[in-house]
Design a protein around this motif. Structure first.
Motif, PDB file in Angstrom:
ATOM      1  N   ASN C 376     -15.378 -59.581  47.877  1.00 24.26           N
ATOM      2  CA  ASN C 376     -16.582 -59.818  48.662  1.00 24.26           C
ATOM      3  C   ASN C 376     -17.637 -60.553  47.851  1.00 24.26           C
ATOM      4  N   TRP C 377     -17.796 -60.155  46.610  1.00 24.84           N
ATOM      5  CA  TRP C 377     -18.784 -60.852  45.778  1.00 24.84           C
ATOM      6  C   TRP C 377     -18.389 -62.304  45.566  1.00 24.84           C
ATOM      7  N   ILE C 378     -17.089 -62.508  45.375  1.00 27.36           N
ATOM      8  CA  ILE C 378     -16.637 -63.885  45.163  1.00 27.36           C
ATOM      9  C   ILE C 378     -16.875 -64.706  46.427  1.00 27.36           C
ATOM     10  N   ALA C 379     -16.605 -64.074  47.582  1.00 25.12           N
ATOM     11  CA  ALA C 379     -16.846 -64.790  48.836  1.00 25.12           C
ATOM     12  C   ALA C 379     -18.332 -65.037  49.042  1.00 25.12           C
ATOM     13  N   THR C 380     -19.170 -64.200  48.423  1.00 28.88           N
ATOM     14  CA  THR C 380     -20.612 -64.432  48.529  1.00 28.88           C
ATOM     15  C   THR C 380     -21.012 -65.705  47.792  1.00 28.88           C
ATOM     16  N   LEU C 381     -20.285 -66.021  46.719  1.00 27.16           N
ATOM     17  CA  LEU C 381     -20.586 -67.262  45.996  1.00 27.16           C
ATOM     18  C   LEU C 381     -20.241 -68.481  46.851  1.00 27.16           C
ATOM     19  N   PHE C 382     -19.209 -68.309  47.704  1.00 24.98           N
ATOM     20  CA  PHE C 382     -18.679 -69.425  48.474  1.00 24.98           C
ATOM     21  C   PHE C 382     -19.749 -69.997  49.404  1.00 24.98           C
ATOM     22  N   ARG C 383     -19.952 -71.299  49.326  1.00 25.68           N
ATOM     23  CA  ARG C 383     -20.965 -72.000  50.107  1.00 25.68           C
ATOM     24  C   ARG C 383     -22.372 -71.441  49.898  1.00 25.68           C
TER      25      ARG C 383
END
Lengths: 319, 209, 697
Positions: C376-383
């Motif tokens: 989830n944190w990594i996906a938060t970085l996305f875009r």
């Protein structure tokens, strides 16, 4: 920044992996028997399976950090995007599948490698009783009538069945190259089985801190060919002294193997090793039950205690 | 609805104004404290159960040598009755029957609590005579870790009751005194609950053949 | 030989006395530490007197019930204890680096070091640091004026400080336990360690533990009952969710520790037989009780740090958290599972394979929600639009190192592997590998992130980056080699070793420890420089990072009453939404009087009395123990007769203060994120919207 960190860490890990392959013996990474070999295999399997979940993290973090850096105005920016069903399924699903696979694996190996489970072998098993003392190990061979301190010899290709207890505080028995550890506790009996594929010498130790001599509480586990083992037994019988209650009381006093060896005047043996040609009574049973009789064990009679006095202790008959 | 329930258990009701509203947070917090205390008792019970066997008794006296069921039954009845009288005190407060009525019921509860404690202490003295002391075995250690822990709670409850009687006299029935009485009530009933477990598990369980 | 007046305390209890009698390196190190405590204490007293700070210290800090000041005091306590803990760690690394030749410390001294190091790092660094950040941030994030129970909050702090004080006093008087932070009997029983050591452990842990339980109750009630209107559970910042989980663990997991420690005390003081070898005692009960606490404890520590990383990563990516509901479910399931896995700390005790397998699988299952959180944190970085500020550097270190720690955690969850590497340096490497990158990096990220909120100025960026990189690299050098050593069978807690091939790894670890020590030094220098340059680093308007939650919508430092008017919350990330919609910094329609709790000295009285009681119990000075307990109880009961505990801040004053601040905000130029670490950043952020990038496409 992040790339540099990544490369530092991966190179460090690489070094570790290399070192692990080329390291010294006395570890289950260079197993001396089937149990340790299976444990190493288990370790590698876990490493493999978890990589499916871990490598994406290692790869994605630098890529995302670089691509979505603040100054990259070409990158898309969607501050309100906060969910995706596909991702959600992947994020929960992949770890779940990995853990499920590993759980099945875990259940099977935990049963297969249960330290209490005897190991099948063509040769009749050898029984050894282990008493942990501060800071040395006493090995009693009930079928052979001998005992040793800090030297556990046994024939190769033979299942060794250990019964363990402690006559002081809790300890943990480990011969890494052969099998995992088991706790030994006063008044309680635990069991451990192992088998060595071939003759060899392995280090054994206590891994549970138990005082100032802790780091010296090591022993030699020696797997021998059958004939060598028989010769060794004969030698112990000839050069050892009887293990009487008085001698046991001295042995039980807190001291390292080397110190005990000096006090017993056992010469001509490797450091810390003592041989006993016979054992008075059922010593293991006596030690085990001294805490279960319902009689108090005052500090003066408690091996390992500061006030322990071998004289008082020897006065107590081994019932 | 004339009354709204802001917290589990008996609420004072809207007609108590500030005291009723203030109770929401403070009584809720006390419930959580009781949960934590319950965990403590649960663990001490668990430890007791692991040694309630011949191994744990280590050849020393067992429950049948030391327990006096008649006295323990009397204690049980007294403690349960005190819970009832405390309940009357709380109802008197809720329905605003005046300070004297509340104090009377609180006084009865205090008296019963003290009688319970003195009976318990007398039992303890007998146990010590019978050699059922914690120094004797793991079993008696666990017993003396558990039952007197409850006794200590009752003693604290009695002290608290005395303080509350003093505060009712000096401060009057101000909102903070009311919410304290509510919490003391929860505590008092909680001790009853623990005692029921002690009575069934330790005493009846110990004397069961 | 106990004295009625002094118990078993005599001249030989002084560690300095031992050094005079027998000046070996080990004794000199011990005496040096004792002198450092005494001189440090005296130095503080002299400085306070010299700068006439006693008044402000008393008024603004020691008697304060303001959650913000209490939070800061918790953090200060943690940082002081961190210095001692790190120095002890470096001493142990040094001893082991020379351990092939026997080293310079006696085995007994070494065993005290690992015992105090563990006890301090868990109970008096990680716990107070976390309690401090929660205290400071959580009420601000939910729009509350204070904790639900401000006075109890002060008492919790007092009890935690008592525990820390007892551990510090053990440097000067007597000695600490040698039984490790878990203090297993029978080794710590009266037969084997009759001295004061384990008693120090018992009372430090028990008193601090009671304080922590009370904190847990306070945090939970505050979140359940004190949220601002509209702040539904599912609108709370993730950090507050992690605080709920942690407070549940505090409430349910601390009692087992208290029970275990008090039973051990009964064994030691009253000859009970809970855990003795003889007469039916059973030390396995202790081990179960301890880990029934011990395992939830590590989640107690790491879960709020997950929350801190969530705040940091969303803010510095300029984005909402990805998968809010996933985060909530994952955090809750970790908290619940944490109570179901304690047995994995002793797979080797001889249980049946079925029991081991069940606990092994439960332990491994925790990897699922933990993995989800990382993704989830990594996906938060996305875009997002990511700024590599100091907290983000810690977050990157966390991503890599914590994942490695998780991997070895999955290994250790497997009984078959645990049989081999339990009690070895592999285990030591593992728990440092989760606690340092997970807990400490999280806390340090949080420290850099919220420091400007607490003090009104930012921390110096350069020194912060240096410290962060040194921590990450230093950690890797110190602890990754320990995995190798553990796999090769080196037991933990060994002062010496006999295997020459271990030597190079020990040197690597020592090098890493030196880096960590310099990281700590960088943090100290950073704090010093930041205070000196506080005018250039000032961000009084309150929003230096373009923050998303309510705490950034108020001045820095916030007024004692936090919010001039209690906010009405309408969305998740309410302040970010308000800024985007242009409704931030609006003047409220009306101001009201604010009622705030008065200062009180009760926490300090509890702290002093319980410290005296602890020392008295350790040294069998019975009269002092009874006296200090009686004074403490009398003070607590006496206070309940006191009813005027509040004061009112008039609406006019609140309005004046708030309007003055709003005027400054309106006058200030908003800065974009490129100037985030620039002097121009006064704490007013320019809203970041995707328009610019859409146009570029």
């Amino acid at each position: 920044m992040s790339f540099r960190q990544a490369s530092i860490i991966t190179s460090l890990l690489g070094c570790l992996a290399l070192a692990a392959c080329s390291g010294s013996g006395d570890t289950f990474l260079m197993p001396g028997g089937p149990i340790a070999a299976a444990q190493r295999l288990e370790l590698l399997k876990i490493l493999g399976w978890t990589m499916i979940a871990i490598l994406p993290v290692f790869l994605l973090v630098p890529i995302l950090l670089w691509h979505f850096r603040y100054r990259n105005s070409a990158a898309r920016y969607t501050p309100d995007w906060d969910r995706s069903s596909v991702l959600e399924v992947l994020m929960w699903g992949v770890p779940l599948v990995i853990v499920a696979v590993l759980s099945v694996q875990l259940f099977r190996t935990t049963h297969a490698l249960d330290p209490y489970k005897p190991i099948a072998s063509d040769n009749p098993p050898l029984r050894v009783e282990v008493v942990g003392l501060d800071w040395k190990w006493l090995f009693i061979y009930p079928e052979l009538g001998i005992a040793t301190v800090n030297e556990l010899a046994f024939p190769e290709q033979t299942s060794v069945a250990l019964d363990l207890t402690s006559d002081t505080v809790m300890q943990s028995f480990l011969v890494s190259a052969l099998a995992g550890q088991i706790y030994i506790m006063p008044g309680m009996r635990t069991k451990l089985h192992f088998l060595a594929d071939a003759p060899g010498r392995f280090e054994g130790e206590n891994t549970q801190f138990n005082g100032t001599g802790f780091a010296q509480q090591k022993f030699r586990a020696v797997a021998m060919e059958r004939a060598d083992f028989d010769a060794w037994v004969a030698q112990v019988k000839s050069d050892g002294v009887p293990l009487t209650a008085e001698r046991y009381a001295v042995l039980a006093d807190a001291s390292t193997g080397a110190e005990a060896q000096k006090r017993m005047a056992a010469e001509g043996l490797p450091e810390g090793v003592i041989h006993f040609s016979s054992v008075e009574g059922d010593l293991f049973d006596t030690v085990l039950h001294r805490y279960m009789h319902g009689t108090p064990v005052p500090p003066s009679a408690q091996p390992g205690a500061q006030e322990y006095d071998p004289q008082t202790e020897a006065g107590e008959p081994t019932q | 609805m004339s009354t709204s329930n802001l917290h589990p258990g008996l609420n004072l009701g809207d007609h108590h104004g500030e005291a009723h509203e203030g109770a929401e947070t403070i009584v809720f917090g006390f419930w959580i404290f009781l949960m934590s205390d319950l965990v403590i008792f649960g663990l001490v019970f668990a430890s007791y159960l692991t040694v309630a066997n011949p191994m744990g008794m280590a050849g020393g006296p067992g429950p049948e040598d030391a327990f006096d069921l008649a006295s323990i039954f009397a204690q049980t009845m007294i403690l349960l009755t005190s819970s009832l009288t405390f309940g009357f005190a709380t109802l008197a407060m809720r329905h605003e029957r005046g300070r004297a009525a509340i104090a009377r019921w609180l006084g009865v509860s205090l008296l019963l609590g003290l009688v319970f404690l003195s009976l318990e202490l007398r039992d303890f003295a007998h146990m010590i005579e019978a050699g059922a002391v914690p120094q004797h075995s793991g079993y008696w250690s666990a017993f003396w870790g558990l039952v007197p822990l409850h006794g200590l709670h009752v003693a604290v409850g009695c002290l608290w009751l005395m303080v509350m009687l003093a505060q009712m006299a000096t401060l009057g029935l101000i909102p903070v005194v009311k919410t304290r009485l509510l919490r003391l009530g929860l505590f008092w009933h909680f001790l009853d609950l623990i005692w029921v477990a002690i009575f069934s598990i330790v005493y009846l369980g110990g004397l069961m053949p | 030989m106990t004295d009625a007046l002094f118990g078993r305390l005599d001249l030989s209890s002084l560690s300095i006395w031992h050094a005079l009698q027998d000046p070996t390196p080990s004794e000199l190190v011990a005496a040096g530490a004792a002198m450092a405590v005494i001189l440090g204490g005296l130095g503080v007293l002299v400085l306070l007197t010299w700068f006439r700070l006693w008044g402000p210290l008393w008024r603004d800090w020691l008697t304060s019930v303001d959650h913000k000041r209490i939070g800061i005091m918790y953090c200060a306590l943690a940082l002081i204890m961190l210095a001692r803990g790190v120095i002890e760690g470096v001493l142990m690394r040094t001893q082991q680096a020379f351990g092939l030749d026997g080293g310079f410390l006696t085995p007994d001294h070494f065993s005290q070091l690992f015992s105090t190091h563990g006890t301090i790092m868990i109970f008096f660094v990680a716990m107070p640091f976390i309690a401090g950040v929660i205290n400071y941030v959580m009420p601000l994030q939910i729009g509350a004026r204070d904790m639900a129970f401000p006075v109890m909050n002060q008492i919790s702090l007092g009890l935690t400080a008592t525990g820390a004080a007892l551990v510090m006093i053990s440097l000067v008087l007597g000695k600490f336990s040698t039984g490790g932070w878990a203090n297993y009997p029978p080794y710590t029983g009266a037969d084997f360690q009759p001295g004061p050591g384990p008693d120090y452990w018992i009372w430090a842990i028990t008193l601090a533990g009671i304080g922590t339980t009370l904190s847990g109750i306070n945090f939970a009630v505050t979140i359940y009952k004190e949220r601002a209107p509209g702040m539904h559970f599912l609108r709370m910042p993730i950090f507050c969710w992690t605080v709920i989980c942690t407070s549940i663990i505090m409430i349910f997991a601390l009692p087992p520790l208290t029970v275990a420690a008090l039973m051990l005390a009964a064994d030691r003081y009253l000859e009970f037989h809970f855990f003795t070898n003889d007469l039916g005692g059973n030390m396995m009960n202790y081990v179960n009780l301890f880990w029934l606490f011990g395992h939830p404890e590590v989640y107690l520590l790491v879960i709020p740090c997950y929350g801190m990383f969530s705040e940091v990563i969303t803010t510095y990516s300029g984005k909402r958290i990805y998968g809010y509901m996933s985060m909530v479910y994952a955090t809750m399931s970790i908290a619940v599972l944490s109570f179901c896995v304690w047995l994995h700390h002793f797979f080797t005790m001889g249980q049946s394979a079925n029991v081991n397998a069940a606990f092994g699988i439960a332990s491994m299952a925790i990897a699922v929600p933990t993995g989800v959180k990382i993704y989830n944190w990594i996906a938060t970085l996305f875009r997002g639009r990511v700024r590599m500020t100091v907290p983000m550097i810690y977050a990157v270190g966390f991503f890599y190192l914590f994942t490695i720690g998780g991997l070895t955690g999955v290994m250790l969850a497997n009984p078959v592997i645990s049989y081999q590497v339990h009690n070895t340096l592999f285990l030591v490497a593992h728990f440092h590998n989760v606690i340092i990158p997970g807990v400490l990096f999280g806390l340090l990220a949080g420290y850099h992130y919220w420091f400007p909120k607490a003090f009104g100025f930012r921390l110096h960026e350069g020194w912060g980056r240096a410290a962060a990189v040194l921590w990450i690299v230093g950690f890797s050098f110190t602890f990754l080699p320990l995995y190798w050593l553990g796999l090769h069978g080196m037991p933990r807690r060994s002062p010496t070793f006999a295997e020459p091939s271990f030597q190079p790894m020990m040197w690597l670890a020592l090098f890493g420890a030196a880096l960590i020590l310099s990281a700590l030094t960088c943090l100290a220098i950073q704090l010093w420089i930041s205070i000196r340059r506080r005018d250039q680093l000032a961000v009084p308007l309150g929003d230096p990072w373009d923050g998303r939650a309510l705490e950034w919508s108020i001045p820095s430092p916030p007024p004692p009453y936090n919010f001039a008017v209690v906010p009405h919350v309408t969305a998740r990330d309410d302040f970010a939404e308000a800024k985007a919609a242009g409704r931030a910094y609006a003047e409220p329609e009306a101001y009201e009087d604010i009622e705030m709790p008065n200062n009180t000295a009760i926490g300090l009285i509890v702290c002093v009395c319980s410290t005296l009681m602890g020392v008295a119990l350790v040294f069998w000075i019975w009269w002092l123990a009874v006296l200090s307990l009686a004074v403490m109880l009398l003070a607590l009961v006496g206070r309940t007769f006191h009813t005027r505990n509040h004061h009112v801040i008039p609406a006019a004053r609140v309005a004046a203060e708030h309007r003055a601040w709003l005027a400054k905000v309106q006058a200030a130029t908003a800065v974009d994120r490129l100037q985030e670490t620039h002097t121009r950043n006064m704490g007013r952020a320019m809203p970041e919207r995707p328009n610019r990038t859409e146009a570029a496409e």
